[in-house]
Design a protein around this motif. Structure first.
Motif, PDB file in Angstrom:
ATOM      1  N   GLN A 123       0.822  -1.216   0.000  1.00  0.00           N
ATOM      2  CA  GLN A 123       0.000   0.000   0.000  1.00  0.00           C
ATOM      3  C   GLN A 123       0.858   1.269   0.000  1.00  0.00           C
ATOM      4  O   GLN A 123       0.349   2.356  -0.272  1.00  0.00           O
ATOM      5  CB  GLN A 123      -0.937   0.012   1.215  1.00  0.00           C
ATOM      6  CG  GLN A 123      -0.324   0.519   2.515  1.00  0.00           C
ATOM      7  CD  GLN A 123       0.659  -0.449   3.150  1.00  0.00           C
ATOM      8  OE1 GLN A 123       0.796  -1.594   2.717  1.00  0.00           O
ATOM      9  NE2 GLN A 123       1.324   0.017   4.202  1.00  0.00           N
ATOM     10  N   GLY A 124       2.126   1.121   0.289  1.00  0.00           N
ATOM     11  CA  GLY A 124       3.037   2.262   0.274  1.00  0.00           C
ATOM     12  C   GLY A 124       3.172   2.907   1.637  1.00  0.00           C
ATOM     13  O   GLY A 124       2.273   2.838   2.484  1.00  0.00           O
ATOM     14  N   THR A 125       4.325   3.552   1.842  1.00  0.00           N
ATOM     15  CA  THR A 125       4.568   4.315   3.063  1.00  0.00           C
ATOM     16  C   THR A 125       5.203   5.649   2.672  1.00  0.00           C
ATOM     17  O   THR A 125       6.100   5.691   1.833  1.00  0.00           O
ATOM     18  CB  THR A 125       5.444   3.530   4.058  1.00  0.00           C
ATOM     19  OG1 THR A 125       5.545   4.243   5.283  1.00  0.00           O
ATOM     20  CG2 THR A 125       6.834   3.243   3.520  1.00  0.00           C
ATOM     21  N   GLN A 126       4.712   6.725   3.267  1.00  0.00           N
ATOM     22  CA  GLN A 126       5.161   8.061   2.896  1.00  0.00           C
ATOM     23  C   GLN A 126       6.465   8.402   3.599  1.00  0.00           C
ATOM     24  O   GLN A 126       6.583   8.249   4.821  1.00  0.00           O
ATOM     25  CB  GLN A 126       4.107   9.100   3.282  1.00  0.00           C
ATOM     26  CG  GLN A 126       4.508  10.536   3.034  1.00  0.00           C
ATOM     27  CD  GLN A 126       4.574  10.882   1.552  1.00  0.00           C
ATOM     28  OE1 GLN A 126       3.656  10.553   0.800  1.00  0.00           O
ATOM     29  NE2 GLN A 126       5.645  11.544   1.132  1.00  0.00           N
ATOM     30  N   VAL A 127       7.421   8.878   2.822  1.00  0.00           N
ATOM     31  CA  VAL A 127       8.675   9.412   3.358  1.00  0.00           C
ATOM     32  C   VAL A 127       8.756  10.882   2.959  1.00  0.00           C
ATOM     33  O   VAL A 127       8.652  11.205   1.769  1.00  0.00           O
ATOM     34  CB  VAL A 127       9.889   8.644   2.817  1.00  0.00           C
ATOM     35  CG1 VAL A 127      11.192   9.343   3.215  1.00  0.00           C
ATOM     36  CG2 VAL A 127       9.868   7.208   3.319  1.00  0.00           C
ATOM     37  N   THR A 128       8.901  11.748   3.945  1.00  0.00           N
ATOM     38  CA  THR A 128       9.022  13.177   3.697  1.00  0.00           C
ATOM     39  C   THR A 128      10.313  13.677   4.314  1.00  0.00           C
ATOM     40  O   THR A 128      10.549  13.490   5.513  1.00  0.00           O
ATOM     41  CB  THR A 128       7.826  13.939   4.290  1.00  0.00           C
ATOM     42  OG1 THR A 128       6.610  13.429   3.735  1.00  0.00           O
ATOM     43  CG2 THR A 128       7.929  15.429   3.978  1.00  0.00           C
ATOM     44  N   VAL A 129      11.144  14.285   3.483  1.00  0.00           N
ATOM     45  CA  VAL A 129      12.422  14.826   3.936  1.00  0.00           C
ATOM     46  C   VAL A 129      12.334  16.343   3.850  1.00  0.00           C
ATOM     47  O   VAL A 129      12.274  16.913   2.760  1.00  0.00           O
ATOM     48  CB  VAL A 129      13.596  14.300   3.098  1.00  0.00           C
ATOM     49  CG1 VAL A 129      14.924  14.794   3.683  1.00  0.00           C
ATOM     50  CG2 VAL A 129      13.568  12.783   3.025  1.00  0.00           C
ATOM     51  N   SER A 130      12.299  16.978   5.010  1.00  0.00           N
ATOM     52  CA  SER A 130      12.097  18.429   5.046  1.00  0.00           C
ATOM     53  C   SER A 130      12.591  18.984   6.366  1.00  0.00           C
ATOM     54  O   SER A 130      12.512  18.323   7.405  1.00  0.00           O
ATOM     55  CB  SER A 130      10.608  18.749   4.875  1.00  0.00           C
ATOM     56  OG  SER A 130      10.380  20.132   5.029  1.00  0.00           O
TER      57      SER A 130
END
Length: 113
Positions: free
Chosen positions: A105-112
């Motif tokens: 289903q996917g997993t969100q990765v946010t680099v900020s």
């Protein structure tokens, strides 16, 4: 039935690290090549890393030297260790069994910052 469940995503600052996991079930995990893909908003899906049954690995040029794919056949799990993360690594990351076209289903990765 085949199930792939990703975990480990989140928000991280540039230069940080995350480890993604993908728990597989419904098939004999050790027999299959496993792959991580990612897709960022407005961009094409990108193959990130692949690991064969024997543990041989390949990587996209964009992540080579920073990401490591591994597998634990006893736990039916494939991992993606991501170091030195950059804002351009922001995406939804998917675990894929290419043979048969099975996606998690996917997993969100946010680099900020």
């Amino acid at each position: 039935q085949v199930q792939l469940v990703e975990s480990g995503g989140g928000l991280v600052q540039p230069g940080g690290s995350l480890r993604l996991s993908c728990a597989a079930s419904g098939f004999f995990f050790a027999n299959y090549i496993m792959t991580w893909y990612r897709q960022a908003p407005g961009k094409q899906r990108e193959l990130v890393a692949t690991i064969t049954r024997g543990g041989a690995t390949t990587y996209a040029d964009s992540v080579k030297g920073r990401f490591t794919i591994s597998r634990d056949n006893a736990k039916n799990t494939v991992y993606l260790q991501m170091n030195s993360l950059k804002p351009e690594d922001t995406a939804v990351y998917y675990c894929v069994r290419t043979n048969g076209g099975f996606w998690g289903q996917g997993t969100q990765v946010t680099v900020s910052s």
